[in-house]
Design a protein around this motif. Structure first.
Motif, mmCIF file in Angstrom:
data_model
loop_
_atom_site.group_PDB
_atom_site.id
_atom_site.type_symbol
_atom_site.label_atom_id
_atom_site.label_comp_id
_atom_site.label_asym_id
_atom_site.label_seq_id
_atom_site.Cartn_x
_atom_site.Cartn_y
_atom_site.Cartn_z
ATOM 1 N N GLU A 1 0.869 14.297 6.565
ATOM 2 C CA GLU A 1 -0.475 14.270 5.976
ATOM 3 C C GLU A 1 -0.766 12.922 6.110
ATOM 4 O O GLU A 1 -0.353 11.916 6.412
ATOM 5 C CB GLU A 1 -0.373 14.751 4.669
ATOM 6 N N ILE A 2 -2.347 12.842 5.888
ATOM 7 C CA ILE A 2 -2.933 11.557 5.749
ATOM 8 C C ILE A 2 -2.519 10.847 4.607
ATOM 9 O O ILE A 2 -2.759 11.327 3.535
ATOM 10 C CB ILE A 2 -4.570 11.603 5.998
ATOM 11 N N GLY A 3 -2.096 9.479 4.466
ATOM 12 C CA GLY A 3 -1.876 8.573 3.452
ATOM 13 C C GLY A 3 -2.745 7.241 3.368
ATOM 14 O O GLY A 3 -3.734 7.155 4.210
ATOM 15 N N PHE A 4 -2.429 6.566 2.272
ATOM 16 C CA PHE A 4 -3.248 5.466 2.220
ATOM 17 C C PHE A 4 -2.410 4.288 1.643
ATOM 18 O O PHE A 4 -1.300 4.506 1.216
ATOM 19 C CB PHE A 4 -4.423 5.764 0.954
ATOM 20 N N ASN A 5 -2.817 3.067 1.740
ATOM 21 C CA ASN A 5 -1.999 1.733 1.431
ATOM 22 C C ASN A 5 -2.585 1.441 0.177
ATOM 23 O O ASN A 5 -3.283 0.212 0.057
ATOM 24 C CB ASN A 5 -2.040 0.831 2.544
ATOM 25 N N TYR A 6 -2.247 2.079 -0.988
ATOM 26 C CA TYR A 6 -2.807 1.887 -2.509
ATOM 27 C C TYR A 6 -1.873 1.518 -3.231
ATOM 28 O O TYR A 6 -2.126 1.314 -4.401
ATOM 29 C CB TYR A 6 -3.429 3.222 -2.735
ATOM 30 N N ARG A 7 -0.684 0.993 -3.118
ATOM 31 C CA ARG A 7 0.446 0.791 -3.975
ATOM 32 C C ARG A 7 0.267 -0.530 -4.452
ATOM 33 O O ARG A 7 -0.070 -1.436 -3.927
ATOM 34 C CB ARG A 7 1.796 0.999 -3.575
ATOM 35 N N LEU A 8 0.490 -0.922 -5.821
ATOM 36 C CA LEU A 8 0.602 -2.164 -6.416
ATOM 37 C C LEU A 8 1.687 -2.873 -5.993
ATOM 38 O O LEU A 8 2.850 -2.330 -5.921
ATOM 39 C CB LEU A 8 0.358 -2.116 -7.758
ATOM 40 N N SER A 9 1.648 -4.378 -5.818
ATOM 41 C CA SER A 9 2.945 -5.051 -5.612
ATOM 42 C C SER A 9 3.790 -5.353 -6.852
ATOM 43 O O SER A 9 3.250 -5.271 -7.987
ATOM 44 C CB SER A 9 2.590 -6.326 -4.914
ATOM 45 N N ALA B 1 0.312 11.598 -5.649
ATOM 46 C CA ALA B 1 -0.353 10.365 -5.726
ATOM 47 C C ALA B 1 0.520 9.138 -5.186
ATOM 48 O O ALA B 1 0.237 8.530 -4.395
ATOM 49 C CB ALA B 1 -0.840 9.991 -7.017
ATOM 50 N N ARG B 2 1.756 9.086 -5.776
ATOM 51 C CA ARG B 2 2.786 8.021 -5.249
ATOM 52 C C ARG B 2 2.992 8.263 -4.008
ATOM 53 O O ARG B 2 2.994 7.292 -2.944
ATOM 54 C CB ARG B 2 3.970 8.332 -5.879
ATOM 55 N N ARG B 3 3.183 9.560 -3.454
ATOM 56 C CA ARG B 3 3.473 9.578 -1.797
ATOM 57 C C ARG B 3 2.317 9.313 -1.157
ATOM 58 O O ARG B 3 2.277 8.599 -0.043
ATOM 59 C CB ARG B 3 3.830 11.058 -1.643
ATOM 60 N N VAL B 4 1.150 9.528 -1.143
ATOM 61 C CA VAL B 4 0.078 9.450 -0.312
ATOM 62 C C VAL B 4 -0.408 7.978 -0.346
ATOM 63 O O VAL B 4 -0.897 7.476 0.407
ATOM 64 C CB VAL B 4 -1.247 10.184 -0.736
ATOM 65 N N ALA B 5 -0.100 7.423 -1.650
ATOM 66 C CA ALA B 5 -0.443 5.982 -1.966
ATOM 67 C C ALA B 5 0.558 4.928 -0.984
ATOM 68 O O ALA B 5 -0.132 3.898 -0.851
ATOM 69 C CB ALA B 5 -0.437 5.646 -3.278
ATOM 70 N N SER B 6 1.783 5.580 -0.578
ATOM 71 C CA SER B 6 2.503 4.897 0.172
ATOM 72 C C SER B 6 2.520 5.477 1.680
ATOM 73 O O SER B 6 3.579 5.493 2.483
ATOM 74 C CB SER B 6 3.921 4.981 -0.056
ATOM 75 N N GLN B 7 1.157 5.652 2.127
ATOM 76 C CA GLN B 7 1.064 5.936 3.564
ATOM 77 C C GLN B 7 1.568 7.289 3.861
ATOM 78 O O GLN B 7 1.702 7.687 4.905
ATOM 79 C CB GLN B 7 1.534 5.072 4.749
ATOM 80 N N ALA B 8 1.857 8.114 2.793
ATOM 81 C CA ALA B 8 2.143 9.379 2.992
ATOM 82 C C ALA B 8 3.488 9.403 3.853
ATOM 83 O O ALA B 8 3.829 10.522 4.648
ATOM 84 C CB ALA B 8 1.336 10.355 3.327
#
Length: 392
Positions: free
Chosen positions: A243-251, A225-232
């Protein structure tokens, strides 16, 4: 004759309010925490405040790992992916909840199957869950997850739900967006299932403005989860992606806000319980209305307090009277199987969620509600209930 809409009264739900339903409760501790994060130079996503916030929420929920994310919806999405939910599968979930729960299922390519609730709690009914899993198994449908929701701060019957899911070999991801700080049988909300998703949206029991967290005991799930939340992004000097990631991390700045809020969580829950008790005393002895979920709420976080009326027509009367006094209210959740976007999907329903939607009304519940506003709400509500009862 056509209506001149320029002079038509606005619907109650759209009128300006001076007493909100659940506004953020922010004070000097939060101001100082945000200033600390800004002074540190860690303004961009990630940083020491994120690391500390993850550890503190994990400890509060009795989990080994926490992954701080941009929203509770992001936590649901990554949690579902982490337990193997994907294209061509079914996720059995609550119908009596906010759309984000089902939206996250669709992000994975899976299909939600909606299950009705227990009338007294609004939480997913274990018996109907079993009926749904049996029906789907008989139809040859692959169920990849069960996704119960803790409604309004009351933990679902997750022991029985877990037992049912185990019999069918299906993992459970808990939507604990609304229940941080609540407990069930001595266990913290967020501690059940393979993982749980928490929300820190602006109206929640505590907030990071926007934000959420995925909590789990599964190190692999947390690491992924940490990896893919930071655009993988792969751990190399250049930008490498496999792999496909997402821009999901909290500031880092918002995590600092969250840490200050977490330090005040127990006090904020106590203040919300005081408001719940005000409504309980006000409705005592009235046959026309009762506090929803109020029969057994000692372990709830009292995120939102709602009334359940014997007559659905009373909802409109009370809504209008409070709106006239600029006091915000909201209906209980409209069942997801009634939402146009999900209307064609499968469901196992008895009418319980429909009944709660028709007869329920949520009242101001925020821990920041001042004494004067509390008194005003109770005064206007008393007069509205007297009108309902014909006592005025």
């Amino acid at each position: 004759m056509p209506v001149d809409v320029r002079h038509a009264p606005a619907p109650a739900c759209l009128r300006p309010v001076s007493v909100p339903l659940s506004a953020p409760d922010i004070g000097e501790a939060e101001n100082a925490a945000v200033a600390r994060a800004l002074r540190s130079g860690w303004v961009a996503p990630l940083g020491p405040e994120v690391d500390a916030f993850e550890a503190q929420i994990a400890a509060r929920t009795g989990r080994a790992h926490g992954v701080a994310l941009s929203s509770g919806t992001a936590a649901l999405h990554l949690g579902l992916l982490g337990i193997g939910v994907g294209q061509g599968t079914v996720v059995v979930t609550s119908t009596f909840t906010f759309a984000a729960t089902a939206n996250a299922v669709t992000y994975t390519g899976a299909e939600p199957w909606f299950v009705d609730c227990c009338p007294a709690t609004g939480n997913l009914c274990p018996e109907l869950l079993e009926e749904s899993l049996a029906q789907l198994a008989a139809a040859g449908r692959r169920v990849s997850a069960v996704l119960p929701v803790d409604i309004y701060g009351k933990v679902a019957d997750l022991r029985r739900i877990g037992e049912v899911a185990d019999r069918y070999g299906v993992p459970v991801l808990c939507d604990s967006a609304e229940s941080l700080g609540a407990r069930l049988d001595g266990r913290a909300a967020g501690s059940f299932g393979a993982a749980a998703a928490i929300s820190f949206n602006g109206n929640k029991i505590m907030t990071t403005s926007g934000g959420g967290m995925l909590v789990t005991d599964d190190e692999r799930l947390a690491t992924t989860a940490r990896r893919v939340a930071s655009q993988a992004r792969q751990p190399v000097r250049h930008y490498e992606h496999t792999e496909i990631g997402f821009n999901y991390r909290l500031s880092n700045v918002l995590a600092a806000l969250g840490r200050a809020q977490l330090a005040r969580l127990d006090d904020m829950m106590a203040r919300r319980r005081e408001i719940r008790d005000d409504y309980r005393r006000l409705t005592a002895g009235r046959d026309s209305v009762a506090v929803f979920q109020g029969a057994d709420d000692r372990d709830d976080n009292c995120w939102l307090s709602s009334l359940l009326f014997a007559d659905p027509a009373a909802v409109r009367i009370v809504t209008d009277r409070l709106a006239e006094a600029a006091i915000e209210t909201r209906p209980l959740w409209k069942p997801l199987h009634r939402q146009p976007v999900f209307a064609d999907l499968g469901r196992t329903v008895t009418g319980s969620a429909d009944d709660l939607f028709a007869r329920g009304l949520t009242l101001p519940s925020g821990s920041g509600l001042g004494a004067d506003d509390r008194a005003r709400v109770l005064d206007v509500l008393t007069r509205a209930l007297d009108e309902v009862d014909g006592r005025a």
